[in-house]
Design a protein around this motif. Structure first.
Motif, PDB file in Angstrom:
ATOM      1  N   GLU A 214      56.267  40.948  80.006  1.00 19.61           N
ATOM      2  CA  GLU A 214      57.151  41.595  80.825  1.00 19.61           C
ATOM      3  C   GLU A 214      57.328  42.858  80.346  1.00 19.61           C
ATOM      4  O   GLU A 214      57.605  43.907  80.682  1.00 19.61           O
ATOM      5  CB  GLU A 214      58.412  40.960  81.452  1.00 19.61           C
ATOM      6  CG  GLU A 214      58.395  39.659  82.000  1.00 19.61           C
ATOM      7  CD  GLU A 214      57.990  39.822  83.471  1.00 19.61           C
ATOM      8  OE1 GLU A 214      58.429  41.004  83.929  1.00 19.61           O
ATOM      9  OE2 GLU A 214      57.401  38.991  84.148  1.00 19.61           O
ATOM     10  N   ALA A 215      57.776  42.743  78.929  1.00 15.74           N
ATOM     11  CA  ALA A 215      58.154  43.995  78.008  1.00 15.74           C
ATOM     12  C   ALA A 215      56.919  44.950  77.868  1.00 15.74           C
ATOM     13  O   ALA A 215      57.320  46.347  78.258  1.00 15.74           O
ATOM     14  CB  ALA A 215      58.475  43.423  76.628  1.00 15.74           C
ATOM     15  N   GLY A 245      49.857  27.631  69.185  1.00  9.32           N
ATOM     16  CA  GLY A 245      48.550  27.209  68.466  1.00  9.32           C
ATOM     17  C   GLY A 245      47.605  28.334  68.507  1.00  9.32           C
ATOM     18  O   GLY A 245      46.411  28.330  68.184  1.00  9.32           O
ATOM     19  N   GLN A 246      48.125  29.390  67.859  1.00 13.30           N
ATOM     20  CA  GLN A 246      47.560  30.766  67.570  1.00 13.30           C
ATOM     21  C   GLN A 246      48.219  31.363  66.510  1.00 13.30           C
ATOM     22  O   GLN A 246      49.429  31.255  66.198  1.00 13.30           O
ATOM     23  CB  GLN A 246      47.447  31.589  68.754  1.00 13.30           C
ATOM     24  CG  GLN A 246      46.579  31.134  69.843  1.00 13.30           C
ATOM     25  CD  GLN A 246      46.394  32.238  70.896  1.00 13.30           C
ATOM     26  OE1 GLN A 246      47.274  32.518  71.564  1.00 13.30           O
ATOM     27  NE2 GLN A 246      45.356  32.741  70.947  1.00 13.30           N
ATOM     28  N   ARG A 247      47.364  32.039  65.694  1.00 19.19           N
ATOM     29  CA  ARG A 247      48.003  32.764  64.575  1.00 19.19           C
ATOM     30  C   ARG A 247      48.492  34.217  65.132  1.00 19.19           C
ATOM     31  O   ARG A 247      47.989  34.325  66.418  1.00 19.19           O
ATOM     32  CB  ARG A 247      46.766  33.321  63.390  1.00 19.19           C
ATOM     33  CG  ARG A 247      46.278  32.029  62.706  1.00 19.19           C
ATOM     34  CD  ARG A 247      45.294  32.660  61.839  1.00 19.19           C
ATOM     35  NE  ARG A 247      45.368  33.554  60.808  1.00 19.19           N
ATOM     36  CZ  ARG A 247      45.282  34.925  60.905  1.00 19.19           C
ATOM     37  NH1 ARG A 247      44.501  35.195  61.876  1.00 19.19           N
ATOM     38  NH2 ARG A 247      45.806  35.761  60.125  1.00 19.19           N
ATOM     39  N   PRO A 248      49.552  34.812  64.473  1.00 15.08           N
ATOM     40  CA  PRO A 248      50.365  35.877  65.218  1.00 15.08           C
ATOM     41  C   PRO A 248      49.414  36.944  65.803  1.00 15.08           C
ATOM     42  O   PRO A 248      49.661  37.357  67.156  1.00 15.08           O
ATOM     43  CB  PRO A 248      50.914  36.356  63.960  1.00 15.08           C
ATOM     44  CG  PRO A 248      51.208  35.391  63.263  1.00 15.08           C
ATOM     45  CD  PRO A 248      49.984  34.542  63.329  1.00 15.08           C
ATOM     46  N   VAL A 249      48.276  37.474  65.301  1.00 12.80           N
ATOM     47  CA  VAL A 249      47.614  38.612  65.856  1.00 12.80           C
ATOM     48  C   VAL A 249      46.847  38.145  67.178  1.00 12.80           C
ATOM     49  O   VAL A 249      46.569  38.546  68.150  1.00 12.80           O
ATOM     50  CB  VAL A 249      46.698  39.180  64.838  1.00 12.80           C
ATOM     51  CG1 VAL A 249      45.699  40.437  65.571  1.00 12.80           C
ATOM     52  CG2 VAL A 249      47.380  39.990  63.560  1.00 12.80           C
ATOM     53  N   LEU A 255      48.764  38.304  74.624  1.00 11.32           N
ATOM     54  CA  LEU A 255      49.976  38.621  75.308  1.00 11.32           C
ATOM     55  C   LEU A 255      49.678  40.223  75.857  1.00 11.32           C
ATOM     56  O   LEU A 255      50.544  40.741  76.512  1.00 11.32           O
ATOM     57  CB  LEU A 255      51.100  38.714  74.575  1.00 11.32           C
ATOM     58  CG  LEU A 255      51.775  37.129  74.180  1.00 11.32           C
ATOM     59  CD1 LEU A 255      52.668  36.981  73.262  1.00 11.32           C
ATOM     60  CD2 LEU A 255      51.943  36.322  75.350  1.00 11.32           C
ATOM     61  N   GLY A 256      48.742  40.769  75.546  1.00 13.78           N
ATOM     62  CA  GLY A 256      48.411  42.318  75.784  1.00 13.78           C
ATOM     63  C   GLY A 256      49.152  43.137  74.949  1.00 13.78           C
ATOM     64  O   GLY A 256      49.514  44.185  75.109  1.00 13.78           O
ATOM     65  N   TRP A 257      49.370  42.647  73.600  1.00 16.72           N
ATOM     66  CA  TRP A 257      50.317  43.506  72.650  1.00 16.72           C
ATOM     67  C   TRP A 257      49.592  44.162  71.707  1.00 16.72           C
ATOM     68  O   TRP A 257      49.574  44.207  70.461  1.00 16.72           O
ATOM     69  CB  TRP A 257      51.363  42.472  71.918  1.00 16.72           C
ATOM     70  CG  TRP A 257      52.614  42.500  72.636  1.00 16.72           C
ATOM     71  CD1 TRP A 257      53.051  42.118  73.939  1.00 16.72           C
ATOM     72  CD2 TRP A 257      53.834  43.118  72.234  1.00 16.72           C
ATOM     73  NE1 TRP A 257      54.186  42.593  74.259  1.00 16.72           N
ATOM     74  CE2 TRP A 257      54.815  43.110  73.356  1.00 16.72           C
ATOM     75  CE3 TRP A 257      54.081  44.198  71.026  1.00 16.72           C
ATOM     76  CZ2 TRP A 257      55.937  43.817  72.996  1.00 16.72           C
ATOM     77  CZ3 TRP A 257      55.281  44.699  71.159  1.00 16.72           C
ATOM     78  CH2 TRP A 257      56.210  44.683  71.954  1.00 16.72           C
ATOM     79  N   LEU A 258      48.273  44.706  72.089  1.00 19.24           N
ATOM     80  CA  LEU A 258      47.444  45.315  71.058  1.00 19.24           C
ATOM     81  C   LEU A 258      46.992  46.655  71.985  1.00 19.24           C
ATOM     82  O   LEU A 258      46.831  46.423  72.974  1.00 19.24           O
ATOM     83  CB  LEU A 258      46.031  44.510  70.586  1.00 19.24           C
ATOM     84  CG  LEU A 258      46.272  43.288  69.777  1.00 19.24           C
ATOM     85  CD1 LEU A 258      45.004  42.616  69.598  1.00 19.24           C
ATOM     86  CD2 LEU A 258      47.169  43.416  68.354  1.00 19.24           C
ATOM     87  N   GLY A 259      47.024  47.767  71.102  1.00 23.23           N
ATOM     88  CA  GLY A 259      46.637  49.003  71.575  1.00 23.23           C
ATOM     89  C   GLY A 259      47.287  50.225  71.010  1.00 23.23           C
ATOM     90  O   GLY A 259      48.034  50.158  69.897  1.00 23.23           O
TER      91      GLY A 259
END
Ligand SMILES: [Zn+2]
Length: 459
Positions: A214-215, A245-249, A255-259
């Motif tokens: 959402e953020a 169940g995943q590493r941070p990156v 979550l759509g948090w790369l870019g």
């Protein structure tokens, strides 16, 4: 429009060749010209004699928690998770007065170390304790720095599997409303902007996946940037593997948090693949070596990140995990950490200067306006007295080496933010320096008193 000519100065513009003796012409809040030799004749211009000085772009701080000025020196030998667990409830007692005093001292301290633009990541908003976000903005205006406050947040307390106690988290809907309001109230997207707001849920171990997505949607709808902590410690990696169940990156990717509109604090524990993903997506990171050292978190792979084309800026991180760290000093820490890990060619003094300036500007999306000394950019300039007669640094012929390698920062002759003087001869100009220091000490004592009243005293 006021004009300034800085003359007879060694210029390290970061972009383009260094000029051993040159001039910088400032018109209003912009750099009009940078060149070799004597300054042109500009009627009415104020002249600054830069003899014995090094001019660099103002340093850009891309990760901080200013409120932590009030909680320095505590939990001195703790890991990140131990340190956070010890401090969350102390921080829950803060109010706007604590933030005002802490932010003023922290920003003044940054200005005195050559910082012209600072971000801040504020993520605890206790109810009924005043407008904490407004308090730090007021402090930045008073000191005169360009400010990029990030409206932080936490919505996943212990009862939901998070690290923080439930008492310090907010509800998701409250967070989104308050964050949107912060952007609408304060964000200025203009070229000369003195204030831009970012959206910044705190960390994978204190925030829900829903808040992250959402953020991101909110930030992108408003055209502002995204910031959070990531891959700071191996404890965090274990937490992510256990809970999602995943590493941070990988989790951030989902979550759509790369870019190119995202920058992460720390990014210490990255795989080769993570570094490539950062480079390919334009995702930035804020390297905070003193904080990583203090908490024993590890050494970020900065030289490899730069080599592979991932952007890196610097951050002092919150004063409670870095303890009075100066931004100029982080150039040295970055250089030494990389060399300790990879050898003496891992990071040069000029690369350290570049990540502290242009790298930071890129993290904040301001590489067109900030981060190098070029005509057309904003006149954010630090003038270091590296070679002045009598200065200790004058024994070093290379002024960039004198700035980056030494433990003692060369005197700061002048700090300009948009052409306006913020520091002159190691003294803040817009605000009484000793008053700021006193208010920072008061903020500490007030926070300790408020925390003790709530039964959360700490030493
Ligand atoms: Zn941090």
């Amino acid at each position: 429009m006021s004009s300034i000519l800085i003359e007879n100065v060694h210029i390290a513009p970061v972009v383009g060749p260094e000029i051993p003796s040159g001039h910088i012409h400032v018109e209003g809040d912009r750099i009009a010209a940078v060149g070799a030799g004597p300054a042109p004749d500009v009627p009415g211009a104020a002249r600054i004699d830069g003899t014995g000085c090094l001019a660099t772009p103002g340093l850009v701080n891309t990760h901080h928690h200013l409120y932590q000025w009030a909680s320095q020196g505590l939990a001195q030998d703790a890991t990140l998770f131990e340190w956070l667990t010890a401090l969350y409830q102390v921080w829950a007692a803060m109010d706007a007065e604590v933030v005002r005093g802490a932010a003023g001292a922290g920003l003044g301290h940054l200005a005195l170390s050559g910082c012209t633009t600072s971000s801040d990541h504020h993520y605890i908003f206790p109810k009924g304790r005043g407008d904490l976000f407004a308090a730090e903005i007021e402090a930045a205006r008073e000191v005169g720095l360009r400010f990029h406050p990030a409206r932080g947040s936490m919505d996943r307390g212990k009862s939901q599997g998070g690290l923080p106690p439930d008492v310090v988290v907010e509800r998701l809907d409250e967070i989104l409303d308050a964050t949107a309001e912060a952007v609408d109230t304060y964000h200025d997207p203009s070229f000369s902007s003195m204030l831009r707001v970012a959206v910044a849920p705190c960390s994978p171990f204190s925030v829900s996946a829903d808040l992250m997505t959402e953020a991101a949607a909110l930030a992108r709808s408003k055209g502002v940037r995204l910031h959070t902590h990531l891959a700071e410690t191996l404890d965090e990696e274990e937490h992510c593997l256990r809970q999602v169940g995943q590493r941070p990156v990988d989790y951030m990717e989902k979550l759509g948090w790369l870019g190119p509109d995202v920058w992460f604090a720390h990014a210490v524990h990255l795989s080769d693949g993570d570094i490539d993903v950062f480079a390919q997506t334009g995702t930035g990171s804020a390297h905070c070596p003193s904080s990583n050292g203090r908490l024993g978190a590890g050494i970020a792979r900065v030289s490899e990140m730069l080599h592979r084309g991932a952007n890196v800026g610097l951050g002092v991180d919150g004063s409670a995990s870095a303890e009075l760290t100066s931004l100029s000093g982080e150039m040295r820490q970055a250089l030494l950490f990389q060399r300790a890990r990879y050898g003496p060619t891992a990071l040069t003094a000029r690369q350290a200067l570049e990540i502290a300036t242009l790298g930071g500007a890129r993290n904040l999306g301001r590489q067109e306006e900030l981060g190098s000394l070029e005509a057309g950019k904003l006149a954010d300039i630090a003038l270091w007295r590296t070679g002045a007669t009598g200065a200790f640094a004058s024994a070093v012929a290379d002024p960039v080496c004198a700035l980056v390698f030494g433990t003692r920062q060369p005197p700061l002759a002048r700090l300009l933010v948009g052409g306006r003087t913020v520091v002159e001869d190691d003294e803040l100009r817009n605000v009484a320096q000793d008053g700021l220091g006193r208010a920072g000490g008061e903020a500490h004592r007030r926070l300790m008193r408020l925390a003790a009243e709530q039964g959360f005293g700490i030493s």
